[in-house]
Design an enzyme around this catalytic site. Structure first.
Site, PDB file in Angstrom:
ATOM      1  CG  HIS A 160      -1.973  -1.062   1.200  1.00  0.00           C
ATOM      2  ND1 HIS A 160      -2.833  -1.257   0.147  1.00  0.00           N
ATOM      3  CD2 HIS A 160      -2.259  -2.035   2.098  1.00  0.00           C
ATOM      4  CE1 HIS A 160      -3.609  -2.301   0.398  1.00  0.00           C
ATOM      5  NE2 HIS A 160      -3.276  -2.800   1.579  1.00  0.00           N
ATOM      6  CG  ASP A 196      -2.697  -8.296   0.697  1.00  0.00           C
ATOM      7  OD1 ASP A 196      -1.991  -8.583   1.678  1.00  0.00           O
ATOM      8  OD2 ASP A 196      -3.741  -7.609   0.783  1.00  0.00           O
ATOM      9  CG  HIS A 198      -6.516  -5.285   1.700  1.00  0.00           C
ATOM     10  ND1 HIS A 198      -5.950  -6.155   2.597  1.00  0.00           N
ATOM     11  CD2 HIS A 198      -7.678  -4.866   2.246  1.00  0.00           C
ATOM     12  CE1 HIS A 198      -6.742  -6.271   3.659  1.00  0.00           C
ATOM     13  NE2 HIS A 198      -7.800  -5.504   3.475  1.00  0.00           N
ATOM     14  CG  ASP A 285      -4.871 -10.097   3.284  1.00  0.00           C
ATOM     15  OD1 ASP A 285      -4.507 -10.620   2.212  1.00  0.00           O
ATOM     16  OD2 ASP A 285      -4.629  -8.894   3.573  1.00  0.00           O
TER      17      ASP A 285
HETATM   18  N1  Q9C Z   1      -8.949  -2.206  10.536  1.00  0.00           N
HETATM   19  C1  Q9C Z   1      -2.441  -5.232   4.151  1.00  0.00           C
HETATM   20  O1  Q9C Z   1      -3.075  -6.289   4.099  1.00  0.00           O
HETATM   21  N2  Q9C Z   1      -7.610  -1.102   7.261  1.00  0.00           N
HETATM   22  N3  Q9C Z   1      -3.010  -4.085   4.553  1.00  0.00           N
HETATM   23  C2  Q9C Z   1      -8.685  -2.027   7.123  1.00  0.00           C
HETATM   24  C3  Q9C Z   1      -9.418  -2.889   9.365  1.00  0.00           C
HETATM   25  C4  Q9C Z   1      -6.545  -1.175   6.304  1.00  0.00           C
HETATM   26  C5  Q9C Z   1      -4.401  -4.005   4.918  1.00  0.00           C
HETATM   27  C6  Q9C Z   1      -9.680  -1.909   8.252  1.00  0.00           C
HETATM   28  C7  Q9C Z   1      -6.214  -2.560   5.822  1.00  0.00           C
HETATM   29  C8  Q9C Z   1      -4.822  -2.612   5.233  1.00  0.00           C
HETATM   30  C9  Q9C Z   1      -0.981  -5.192   3.837  1.00  0.00           C
HETATM   31 ZN    ZN Z   2      -4.122  -7.154   2.622  1.00  0.00          ZN
END
Ligand code: Q9C
Ligand code: ZN
Length: 343
Positions: A160, A196, A198, A285
């Site tokens: 990200h 991933d 995301h 994930d």
């Molecule tokens: N607290 C990676 O998997 N926030 N980043 C989501 C949950 C951001 C994920 C809400 C999620 C980022 C590297």
């Molecule tokens: Zn992720």
């Protein structure tokens, strides 16, 4: 398969991230990397070694100098305020605000150099993120020297993070830094496959106008999923990079069969691109038990994922990204890697 790991990751340990109106404990914890390392050893994946140190040079091939300066000095500037907790951003130069005047105050800098408030900075964050990037760079070096694969057990994750922005638990874009190091080491065409859950917004942005690095990502549809503002199917690259970006957004509830069908599309495009080396942004994930995600892959499906990636027949560097089901993360990661090794 060689694993590259540094215990320096422990020095990054955020207390909380801002989520839905409150501060909640960070999902991105040191325990994640420890669980992965434990399963790597238990299942005999191969040797584990510490990273070499590369310094600022290869980081600056991907990130702006002012951003690296910010990361290096943020904790000191934050401490000068007399704060005792983690640094977290709270104000951003979003639509209509100026981006051309860098702020002088650390509060302004935190927002100027971030895309969200899921990026706590602690006393050891800068050391940990440099060690994480060094793991990816060591993996790139090992592959450049002829290894068929390597696993960079990076923490914090990276996909990200953009050229000048942290976000989503990420500070330096380890996969992008490794891919650029492969280019600089003489590999003419590098592909990055981001599995991933995301979208890898940082990686996409870094290479968006380039024809030498192909980026493909399977992820939760940004219409309903973080990072929300990038990752749609119509983002296909720009300028010289037109056609070298592939997004495959998938709905909540996506099954393993649906996921693997989309993967086949991405793998075919990577093969057609003529990639000579592959970097995999390896997030697990997508697992059915993940606490912040909505795909339904089971642990065995990760073995299949590794096998399908191996079928490309490319020198491959796996770079650890997300995965928050801490009890299952190690098994799922090693399933991908052993599926890759024993197709
Ligand atoms: N607290 C990676 O998997 N926030 N980043 C989501 C949950 C951001 C994920 C809400 C999620 C980022 C590297
Ligand atoms: Zn992720």
């Amino acid at each position: 398969m060689l694993t590259i790991y540094s215990p320096e990751h422990h020095r990054h340990h955020g207390a909380a991230e801002f989520y839905r109106g409150k501060l909640v404990p960070c999902f991105e914890s040191p325990e994640r990397a420890e669980q992965i390392l434990a399963r790597v050893k238990e299942r005999g994946l191969g040797p584990v070694r510490a990273p070499d140190r590369f310094g600022r040079g290869p980081l600056a091939r991907v990130h702006s100098g002012d951003y690296l300066d910010f990361l290096a000095s943020a904790w000191e500037e934050w401490q000068a305020l007399g704060e005792t907790g983690d640094a977290l951003p709270y104000a951003w130069p979003a639509a209509g605000l100026r981006r051309d005047v860098p702020p002088a105050h650390i509060d302004g800098k935190l927002g100027f150099y971030s895309i969200d408030a899921a990026v706590p900075i602690t006393a050891g964050t800068w050391d940990a993120v440099q060690a994480s990037a060094d793991c990816a760079l060591t993996g790139a070096r090992v592959v450049l020297e002829g290894a068929s694969s390597a696993f960079a057990l990076c923490r914090p994750p990276g996909h990200h993070a953009g050229a000048r922005a942290m976000g989503g638990f990420c500070y330096l874009n380890n996969a992008a830094i490794a891919a650029q190091a492969m280019r600089d080491g003489g590999v003419e065409r590098v592909a990055i496959l981001d599995v991933d859950y995301h979208h890898g917004n940082g990686t996409q942005t870094i290479f968006y106008d380039r024809a030498d690095v192909f980026f493909a990502s399977l992820h939760g549809d940004p219409a309903v999923e973080y990072p929300f503002f990038l990752g749609h199917a119509d983002e296909t690259g720009a300028g010289d990079g037109l056609g070298a970006n592939l997004n495959l957004p998938l709905p909540w509830g996506t099954s393993a069969a649906e996921y693997l069908a989309a993967l086949a599309v991405a793998l075919a495009r990577i093969a057609a691109f003529g990639a000579q080396a592959l970097v995999v942004s390896l997030g697990v994930d997508t697992f059915e038990g993940d606490p912040i995600s909505h795909f339904t892959l089971g642990s065995d499906d990760f073995t299949t994922l590794g096998r399908r990636i191996a079928a490309l027949g490319l020198p491959t560097l796996f770079v650890m990204e997300g995965g928050y089901a801490v009890g299952d993360i190690g098994g799922n990661v090693v399933n991908v890697l052993s599926g890759f090794e024993k197709p």
